[in-house]
Design an enzyme around this catalytic site. Structure first.
Site, PDB file in Angstrom:
ATOM      1  N   TRP A   4       0.806  -1.223   0.000  1.00  0.00           N
ATOM      2  CA  TRP A   4       0.000   0.000   0.000  1.00  0.00           C
ATOM      3  C   TRP A   4       0.838   1.272   0.000  1.00  0.00           C
ATOM      4  O   TRP A   4       0.296   2.354  -0.162  1.00  0.00           O
ATOM      5  CB  TRP A   4      -0.886   0.015   1.253  1.00  0.00           C
ATOM      6  CG  TRP A   4      -0.160  -0.492   2.469  1.00  0.00           C
ATOM      7  CD1 TRP A   4      -0.223  -1.771   2.958  1.00  0.00           C
ATOM      8  CD2 TRP A   4       0.781   0.212   3.300  1.00  0.00           C
ATOM      9  NE1 TRP A   4       0.627  -1.897   4.045  1.00  0.00           N
ATOM     10  CE2 TRP A   4       1.254  -0.698   4.276  1.00  0.00           C
ATOM     11  CE3 TRP A   4       1.268   1.523   3.301  1.00  0.00           C
ATOM     12  CZ2 TRP A   4       2.189  -0.342   5.244  1.00  0.00           C
ATOM     13  CZ3 TRP A   4       2.201   1.871   4.272  1.00  0.00           C
ATOM     14  CH2 TRP A   4       2.649   0.950   5.224  1.00  0.00           C
ATOM     15  N   LYS A  16       6.170  -3.621 -12.185  1.00  0.00           N
ATOM     16  CA  LYS A  16       5.877  -4.981 -12.665  1.00  0.00           C
ATOM     17  C   LYS A  16       5.142  -4.942 -13.998  1.00  0.00           C
ATOM     18  O   LYS A  16       5.478  -5.657 -14.936  1.00  0.00           O
ATOM     19  CB  LYS A  16       5.030  -5.714 -11.614  1.00  0.00           C
ATOM     20  CG  LYS A  16       5.849  -5.945 -10.360  1.00  0.00           C
ATOM     21  CD  LYS A  16       5.009  -5.956  -9.114  1.00  0.00           C
ATOM     22  CE  LYS A  16       5.894  -5.916  -7.896  1.00  0.00           C
ATOM     23  NZ  LYS A  16       6.685  -4.677  -7.730  1.00  0.00           N
ATOM     24  N   SER A  61      -3.058  -4.042  -2.635  1.00  0.00           N
ATOM     25  CA  SER A  61      -3.175  -4.230  -1.181  1.00  0.00           C
ATOM     26  C   SER A  61      -4.592  -3.859  -0.754  1.00  0.00           C
ATOM     27  O   SER A  61      -5.155  -2.869  -1.232  1.00  0.00           O
ATOM     28  CB  SER A  61      -2.187  -3.311  -0.459  1.00  0.00           C
ATOM     29  OG  SER A  61      -2.536  -3.225   0.897  1.00  0.00           O
ATOM     30  N   GLU A  94      10.602  -8.316  -4.068  1.00  0.00           N
ATOM     31  CA  GLU A  94      11.168  -7.055  -3.542  1.00  0.00           C
ATOM     32  C   GLU A  94      10.647  -6.905  -2.122  1.00  0.00           C
ATOM     33  O   GLU A  94       9.472  -6.623  -1.919  1.00  0.00           O
ATOM     34  CB  GLU A  94      10.705  -5.859  -4.383  1.00  0.00           C
ATOM     35  CG  GLU A  94      11.073  -5.934  -5.850  1.00  0.00           C
ATOM     36  CD  GLU A  94      12.538  -5.664  -6.125  1.00  0.00           C
ATOM     37  OE1 GLU A  94      13.321  -5.460  -5.166  1.00  0.00           O
ATOM     38  OE2 GLU A  94      12.911  -5.684  -7.301  1.00  0.00           O
ATOM     39  N   CYS A 108      10.414   1.043   1.715  1.00  0.00           N
ATOM     40  CA  CYS A 108      11.316  -0.111   1.883  1.00  0.00           C
ATOM     41  C   CYS A 108      12.766   0.338   1.953  1.00  0.00           C
ATOM     42  O   CYS A 108      13.556  -0.208   2.710  1.00  0.00           O
ATOM     43  CB  CYS A 108      11.107  -1.098   0.752  1.00  0.00           C
ATOM     44  SG  CYS A 108      11.193  -0.344  -0.873  1.00  0.00           S
ATOM     45  N   GLY A 167      15.350  -9.806  -0.926  1.00  0.00           N
ATOM     46  CA  GLY A 167      14.665 -10.196  -2.150  1.00  0.00           C
ATOM     47  C   GLY A 167      15.481 -10.958  -3.156  1.00  0.00           C
ATOM     48  O   GLY A 167      16.660 -11.253  -2.954  1.00  0.00           O
ATOM     49  N   GLU A 194      14.263  -4.863 -10.443  1.00  0.00           N
ATOM     50  CA  GLU A 194      13.295  -4.119 -11.247  1.00  0.00           C
ATOM     51  C   GLU A 194      14.044  -2.921 -11.842  1.00  0.00           C
ATOM     52  O   GLU A 194      15.123  -2.572 -11.374  1.00  0.00           O
ATOM     53  CB  GLU A 194      12.104  -3.693 -10.382  1.00  0.00           C
ATOM     54  CG  GLU A 194      11.366  -4.933  -9.852  1.00  0.00           C
ATOM     55  CD  GLU A 194      10.043  -4.661  -9.142  1.00  0.00           C
ATOM     56  OE1 GLU A 194       9.056  -5.328  -9.446  1.00  0.00           O
ATOM     57  OE2 GLU A 194      10.015  -3.778  -8.269  1.00  0.00           O
TER      58      GLU A 194
HETATM   59  P1  NAD Z   1       2.557  -7.487   3.055  1.00  0.00           P
HETATM   60  O1  NAD Z   1       3.602  -8.503   2.781  1.00  0.00           O
HETATM   61  O2  NAD Z   1       1.688  -7.645   4.239  1.00  0.00           O
HETATM   62  O3  NAD Z   1       1.523  -7.394   1.810  1.00  0.00           O
HETATM   63  C1  NAD Z   1       1.983  -7.217   0.491  1.00  0.00           C
HETATM   64  C2  NAD Z   1       0.932  -7.787  -0.459  1.00  0.00           C
HETATM   65  O4  NAD Z   1       0.876  -9.213  -0.320  1.00  0.00           O
HETATM   66  C3  NAD Z   1      -0.484  -7.276  -0.204  1.00  0.00           C
HETATM   67  O5  NAD Z   1      -1.141  -7.086  -1.436  1.00  0.00           O
HETATM   68  C4  NAD Z   1      -1.114  -8.436   0.539  1.00  0.00           C
HETATM   69  O6  NAD Z   1      -2.518  -8.488   0.464  1.00  0.00           O
HETATM   70  C5  NAD Z   1      -0.483  -9.618  -0.187  1.00  0.00           C
HETATM   71  N1  NAD Z   1      -0.547 -10.901   0.518  1.00  0.00           N
HETATM   72  C6  NAD Z   1      -0.794 -11.126   1.834  1.00  0.00           C
HETATM   73  N2  NAD Z   1      -0.752 -12.456   2.085  1.00  0.00           N
HETATM   74  C7  NAD Z   1      -0.467 -13.079   0.909  1.00  0.00           C
HETATM   75  C8  NAD Z   1      -0.290 -14.442   0.519  1.00  0.00           C
HETATM   76  N3  NAD Z   1      -0.387 -15.444   1.385  1.00  0.00           N
HETATM   77  N4  NAD Z   1       0.001 -14.703  -0.766  1.00  0.00           N
HETATM   78  C9  NAD Z   1       0.140 -13.707  -1.671  1.00  0.00           C
HETATM   79  N5  NAD Z   1      -0.030 -12.396  -1.364  1.00  0.00           N
HETATM   80  C10 NAD Z   1      -0.332 -12.077  -0.092  1.00  0.00           C
HETATM   81  O7  NAD Z   1       3.310  -6.107   3.057  1.00  0.00           O
HETATM   82  P2  NAD Z   1       2.716  -4.670   3.392  1.00  0.00           P
HETATM   83  O8  NAD Z   1       2.451  -4.573   4.840  1.00  0.00           O
HETATM   84  O9  NAD Z   1       1.605  -4.364   2.445  1.00  0.00           O
HETATM   85  O10 NAD Z   1       3.996  -3.765   3.002  1.00  0.00           O
HETATM   86  C11 NAD Z   1       5.044  -3.577   3.883  1.00  0.00           C
HETATM   87  C12 NAD Z   1       6.257  -4.420   3.527  1.00  0.00           C
HETATM   88  O11 NAD Z   1       6.578  -4.305   2.158  1.00  0.00           O
HETATM   89  C13 NAD Z   1       7.497  -3.944   4.276  1.00  0.00           C
HETATM   90  O12 NAD Z   1       8.254  -5.030   4.757  1.00  0.00           O
HETATM   91  C14 NAD Z   1       8.283  -3.190   3.212  1.00  0.00           C
HETATM   92  O13 NAD Z   1       9.641  -3.074   3.456  1.00  0.00           O
HETATM   93  C15 NAD Z   1       7.957  -3.981   1.999  1.00  0.00           C
HETATM   94  N6  NAD Z   1       8.165  -3.169   0.794  1.00  0.00           N
HETATM   95  C16 NAD Z   1       9.194  -3.486  -0.045  1.00  0.00           C
HETATM   96  C17 NAD Z   1       9.431  -2.720  -1.172  1.00  0.00           C
HETATM   97  C18 NAD Z   1      10.562  -3.049  -2.127  1.00  0.00           C
HETATM   98  O14 NAD Z   1      10.526  -2.597  -3.257  1.00  0.00           O
HETATM   99  N7  NAD Z   1      11.553  -3.807  -1.728  1.00  0.00           N
HETATM  100  C19 NAD Z   1       8.613  -1.637  -1.432  1.00  0.00           C
HETATM  101  C20 NAD Z   1       7.583  -1.325  -0.555  1.00  0.00           C
HETATM  102  C21 NAD Z   1       7.370  -2.122   0.555  1.00  0.00           C
END
Ligand code: NAD
Length: 482
Positions: free
Chosen positions: A152, A162, A178, A249, A283, A459, A463
Site C-alpha cells: 500500500w 511490474k 493491497s 522485492e 522499503c 529479495g 526491477e
Molecule cells: P505485506 O507482505 O503484508 O503485503 C503485500 C501484499 O501481499 C499485499 O497485497 C497483501 O494483500 C499480499 N498478501 C498477503 N498475504 C499473501 C499471501 N499469502 N500470498 C500472496 N499475497 C499475499 O506487506 P505490506 O504490509 O503491504 O507492506 C510492507 C512491507 O513491504 C514492508 O516489509 C516493506 O519493506 C515492503 N516493501 C518493499 C518494497 C521493495 O521494493 N523492496 C517496497 C515497498 C514495501
C-alpha cells in the site's frame, strides 16, 4: 466529517469492472471514522476468471509487434500522468501519505513506464550468430500470464515496476492490490486497461487467500511480488507446486554511514527526508544512521533540531509534513518498538508537533522520534521500523562501521556520506546491498537506469531497466546446423 462520494471498485476482468455482491469498507488511516472506498472481496473463482482472461489475451499480445506494444504503453504512461491530479487525493485517503507523496507516486509511475517501454524494442532484438557451421538465434520470449502483488505504501510506481516490463515484453497481467490502498490504483488501472487490448491487464482484489490462489494458479508463469518477508515466504511456498519464476522485492534495514569528512549541513538536508518521507514507510528509507564518535553529539543535536520542524497531520492538510501510519498492525508495531526503545539504555526523543491535536486519536498518528545513544545491536537498529523513528549510532573507525552496516539479514538500499567522491565510491563498493547511494538516500536517489532490488532476505531479482525486463522473459535458443 462525512465524505460524499465513496468510490466502489470491483475486480477488473477482461475490460469489465464487475459490480461485486460482497464488498468491504476501506477506512482513512487519518480519520478512522470515514469510509473512503468500498472494494470487492475476491475469491479463488475471481482469481481463476482473471487469470483465464489474461491467458486468453496472451497469444495476440505476444504476437503484437514490439513497436505497437511500446506505442500503447506510452499512451498508458500519458494516462497515468494525466490521472495524478484527480486520483492523488483519493490515494491520500487510503494510504495516509501527504499529497505531494501521492503525486510523486503517479510521477514515478509515469517515468518508469516511459523508460521501460523505451528499452523494449532493443531488448527484444534476437542475438544471432551466423557462421559456416550453423545459424543461432537467441530470442527473448514472454513467459505468459504474470501475477503482480503490491503493498500500500507507493502502490502506483510499485505496480508499474511490474506492469511495465511484463507488458512491454508481451506477457499479460493479473494484479492484486493491497486491501489497504485498492481504490485509487484500480480506478487508475481501469483507465490504463482501456488503452490496451481487452484482457491484457486485469485486477482482482482480496487478502492472503486471494494472493495464494493467484500465486498457486497453474496458468500463472511469473510472480512479481513486493511486500514483507513473511508474506514472501508464503508466496515461495504456494508457487512451488507449479515451479514459477519469482521476483521478490522485500523489506530493508538501510544503513546510512556518515564518514568523518561529510559536510554536516548538506548531509542533514538530504538525509532527514530519507528517514521521514511517507512516515518512514518506504522499503529503502534510511533506517539506521552511523556517525563518527567525535562528531556524534553535534550531528545528533542538529538532526533533532531539523526533525523538530515537522508537523504531523492528515495528508490532505497542507500543514502536514507527513501523515499517519497506514494501518492498525503497523501502528501497534511501531508503538511497541518505541516502548521497547524507551525502556532501554537509548535516549528516545519525541519531536515535532500535531497539526490537529483534537483529531489526533482518530488516526494512526505518531510524532517523529529519534533514538540517540543507541547500541548497534538494539531492536530499534536491527528491526525494520517502517515508521517515523531512526536510531543514531556512534562508531569509532571505518572497519567497525563497515562491519555494522553489513551485519543484517537485509540488503536493500544503503548510503555513504562524504565530501570525497573516491572515498565514497571505495566505501560504497564494500557495502552488501542491492543499491548504495552516495550523499543521497530518498526518492531522488532512484534512477530507472539503476536496477533496483535486494540481496539476502531483501529479495530476489531486480526491477528497472534491462535487468527488470529480463525478469519477464525466457531465453529461447534456436540453432540450425548447416
Ligand atoms: P505485506 O507482505 O503484508 O503485503 C503485500 C501484499 O501481499 C499485499 O497485497 C497483501 O494483500 C499480499 N498478501 C498477503 N498475504 C499473501 C499471501 N499469502 N500470498 C500472496 N499475497 C499475499 O506487506 P505490506 O504490509 O503491504 O507492506 C510492507 C512491507 O513491504 C514492508 O516489509 C516493506 O519493506 C515492503 N516493501 C518493499 C518494497 C521493495 O521494493 N523492496 C517496497 C515497498 C514495501
Amino acid at each position: 466529517m462525512t465524505q460524499t462520494t465513496v468510490p466502489q471498485v470491483g475486480h477488473l476482468i477482461a475490460g469489465e469492472m464487475s459490480a461485486a455482491s460482497d464488498v468491504r469498507d476501506v477506512f482513512d488511516p487519518g480519520r478512522l471514522d470515514e469510509v473512503v472506498a468500498r472494494v470487492a472481496v475476491g475469491t479463488a473463482d475471481d482469481v481463476d476468471r482473471a487469470v483465464r482472461a489474461a491467458h486468453a489475451a496472451f497469444p495476440a499480445w505476444r504476437d503484437t509487434a514490439p513497436t505497437e506494444r511500446v506505442r500503447l504503453l506510452m499512451a498508458a504512461a500519458d494516462v497515468i500522468a494525466g490521472s495524478g491530479e484527480e486520483l492523488a487525493p483519493q490515494l491520500v485517503r487510503e494510504h495516509g501519505g501527504v499529497l505531494w507523496e501521492a503525486q510523486t507516486d503517479f510521477g514515478l509511475g509515469t517515468g518508469v513506464l516511459q523508460h521501460t517501454a523505451s528499452l523494449a524494442e532493443e531488448f527484444l532484438r534476437p542475438l544471432q550468430f551466423d557462421d559456416e557451421q550453423s545459424f543461432i538465434s537467441v530470442e527473448r520470449v514472454p513467459r505468459g500470464v504474470a501475477a503482480a502483488i503490491v503493498p500500500w505504501n507507493m502502490p502506483v510506481v510499485l505496480t508499474v515496476m511490474k506492469l511495465a516490463p511484463a507488458l512491454a515484453t508481451g506477457n499479460t497481467l493479473v494484479l492484486k492490490p493491497s486491501p489497504f490502498a485498492p481504490a485509487a490504483l484500480t480506478l487508475l488501472l481501469q483507465r490504463v486497461a482501456a488503452v490496451l487490448p481487452t484482457g491484457v491487464l486485469n485486477v482482482v482484489h482480496g487478502e492472503g487467500d486471494v494472493g495464494a490462489a493467484l500465486t498457486s494458479h497453474p496458468l500463472v508463469r511469473k510472480v512479481g511480488f513486493t511486500g514483507g518477508i513473511s508474506t514472501a515466504q508464503k508466496v515461495v511456498q504456494s508457487s512451488s507446486s507449479t515451479i514459477k519464476n519469482l521476483t521478490l522485492e522485500l523489506g530493508g534495514n538501510d544503513p546510512a554511514v556518515v564518514l568523518d569528512d561529510a559536510d554536516l549541513d548538506a548531509t542533514l538536508d538530504r538525509m532527514v527526508k530519507g528517514v521521514y518521507t511517507r512516515t518512514g514507510q518506504i522499503c529503502f528509507a534510511v533506517k539506521r544512521i552511523y556517525v563518527p564518535r567525535a562528531q556524534y553529539d553535534r550531528f545528533a543535536d542538529a538532526f533533532c533540531e531539523r526533525v523538530d520542524q515537522y508537523a504531523v497531520g492528515h495528508g490532505l492538510d497542507p500543514e502536514s509534513s507527513f501523515g499517519p501510519l497506514n494501518n492498525e498492525a503497523q501502528y501497534k508495531k511501531v508503538l511497541d518498538l518505541l516502548d521497547r526503545t524507551r525502556n532501554s539504555s537509548a535516549k528516545l526523543v519525541q519531536l515535532g508537533r500535531k497539526v490537529d491535536p483534537a483529531g489526533w486519536d482518530n488516526g494512526y498518528y505518531v510524532l517523529p522520534h529519534v533514538a540517540r545513544d543507541v547500541e548497534h545491536t538494539a531492536p530499534v537498529s536491527c528491526e525494520e521500523q517502517f515508521g517515523p523513528v531512526v536510531p543514531l549510532i556512534a562508531y569509532d573507525d571505518e572497519q567497525q562501521v563497515l562491519g555494522w552496516a553489513n551485519d543484517s539479514d537485509y540488503g536493500l538500499g544503503s548510503s555513504v556520506w562524504t565530501s570525497d567522491p573516491e572515498r565514497g565510491l571505495a566505501f560504497a563498493r564494500k557495502i552488501e546491498a542491492g543499491s548504495t547511494f552516495i550523499n543521497t538516500h530518498s526518492f531522488e536517489s532512484l534512477d530507472p537506469r539503476m536496477p533496483f532490488g535486494g540481496i539476502k532476505q531483501s529479495g530476489i531479482g531486480r526491477e528497472f531497466g534491462d535487468a527488470g525486463l529480463s525478469e519477464y522473459v525466457e531465453e529461447h535458443s534456436i540453432r540450425r546446423l548447416k
